[in-house]
Design a protein around this motif. Structure first.
Motif, PDB file in Angstrom:
ATOM      1  N   ASP A 158      78.700 -28.958  36.258  1.00  0.00           N
ATOM      2  CA  ASP A 158      79.410 -27.732  36.627  1.00  0.00           C
ATOM      3  C   ASP A 158      78.420 -26.616  36.956  1.00  0.00           C
ATOM      4  OD1 ASP A 158      81.756 -29.068  35.982  1.00  0.00           O
ATOM      5  OD2 ASP A 158      81.747 -28.319  33.910  1.00  0.00           O
ATOM      6  N   HIS A 170      80.987 -27.293  41.429  1.00  0.00           N
ATOM      7  CA  HIS A 170      80.304 -28.441  40.835  1.00  0.00           C
ATOM      8  C   HIS A 170      79.076 -28.812  41.651  1.00  0.00           C
ATOM      9  CE1 HIS A 170      83.957 -28.943  38.493  1.00  0.00           C
ATOM     10  NE2 HIS A 170      84.627 -28.872  39.622  1.00  0.00           N
ATOM     11  N   LYS A 178      77.708 -37.024  33.757  1.00  0.00           N
ATOM     12  CA  LYS A 178      77.731 -35.566  33.789  1.00  0.00           C
ATOM     13  C   LYS A 178      76.489 -35.020  33.099  1.00  0.00           C
ATOM     14  CE  LYS A 178      80.677 -31.596  33.289  1.00  0.00           C
ATOM     15  NZ  LYS A 178      81.964 -31.017  32.897  1.00  0.00           N
ATOM     16  N   LEU A 212      86.926 -33.301  40.161  1.00  0.00           N
ATOM     17  CA  LEU A 212      86.097 -32.238  40.740  1.00  0.00           C
ATOM     18  C   LEU A 212      86.852 -31.584  41.894  1.00  0.00           C
ATOM     19  CD1 LEU A 212      82.541 -33.845  40.654  1.00  0.00           C
ATOM     20  CD2 LEU A 212      83.828 -32.704  38.850  1.00  0.00           C
TER      21      LEU A 212
END
Ligand code: GTP
Ligand code: MN
Ligand code: MN
Ligand code: MN
Ligand code: MN
Ligand code: MN
Length: 193
Positions: A27, A40, A109, A175
């Protein structure tokens, strides 16, 4: 459409090569031109052949696990050893473009600062920089006037099924909404003619 199989099924098949690639993302609160939310960070790479794809590569499962092999490829291509586990696996497919290839796709992530450090390492320390990898690129996820942003990005050429991998991961990781993905795909389609 590529045929999806399970990771376990893939490993029991004889005579196949295995390719493992990963979408590293995170992010960000950054804004383009101070107003358009970037939302993102999603990393892909410009490959030596001029095609866009994800970092990763060929793994020999008789010598290393799929995930350890992917970590090794990441070290070569982005200059840092990113830990990849079975939890990061998203899907495995029988490649339609390459008959004896199984493509395994992973997602992980990371924080914005980890991604920034990784981009620096990709230039400063990656063995493949300027050779097999011409540079990491961030995927624009926003929409500008006249197809700018994601639609233009999708109109480039991609290796194997990496474009479909990108679209399914954007949806899986939420996303973008399904509507935004469809809008980007249809705007990109109109650019092809
Ligand atoms: P070498 O180190 O030169 O062997 O290359 P590599 O191990 O890094 O292999 P590469 O990343 O080129 O991937 C191997 C094969 O997987 C390619 O020839 C493509 O067919 C396919 N491939 C490459 N990138 C992607 C990707 O992002 N997604 C998918 N699905 N397939 C890919
Ligand atoms: Mn490689
Ligand atoms: Mn590679
Ligand atoms: Mn390799
Ligand atoms: Mn940068
Ligand atoms: Mn190599």
């Amino acid at each position: 459409m590529e045929k999806q199989i399970t990771r376990e099924d893939a490993l029991t098949r004889k005579g196949f090569k295995h390719a493992c690639h990963i979408m590293l993302y995170g992010d960000t609160s950054a804004k383009l031109f101070g107003k358009i939310p970037i939302k993102h960070i999603v990393l892909m790479q410009m490959r030596f052949d001029g095609l866009l794809g994800f970092p990763g590569g060929l793994v020999n499962p008789s010598k290393e696990t799929l995930e350890a092999g992917l970590s090794r490829e990441l070290h070569e291509e982005v200059g840092v050893a990113v830990f990849v586990g079975v939890d990061n696996h998203m899907c495995s497919c029988l490649s339609s473009s390459c008959p004896n290839l199984i493509t395994h796709f992973y997602i992980k992530k990371m924080t914005e600062s980890e991604l920034n450090e990784l981009e620096k390492a990709a230039v400063a320390t990656a063995a493949d920089h300027g050779l097999e990898v011409l540079g990491m690129v961030r995927v624009p996820l926003y929409f500008l006037r006249n197809g700018g942003g994601l639609p233009y990005f999708l109109s480039h050429s991609f290796i194997s099924n990496s474009r479909a991998q990108l679209l399914s991961a954007l949806q899986r990781c939420r996303l973008l909404s399904q509507g935004e993905i469809e809008k980007a795909v249809s705007q990109a389609e109109q650019m092809r003619c």
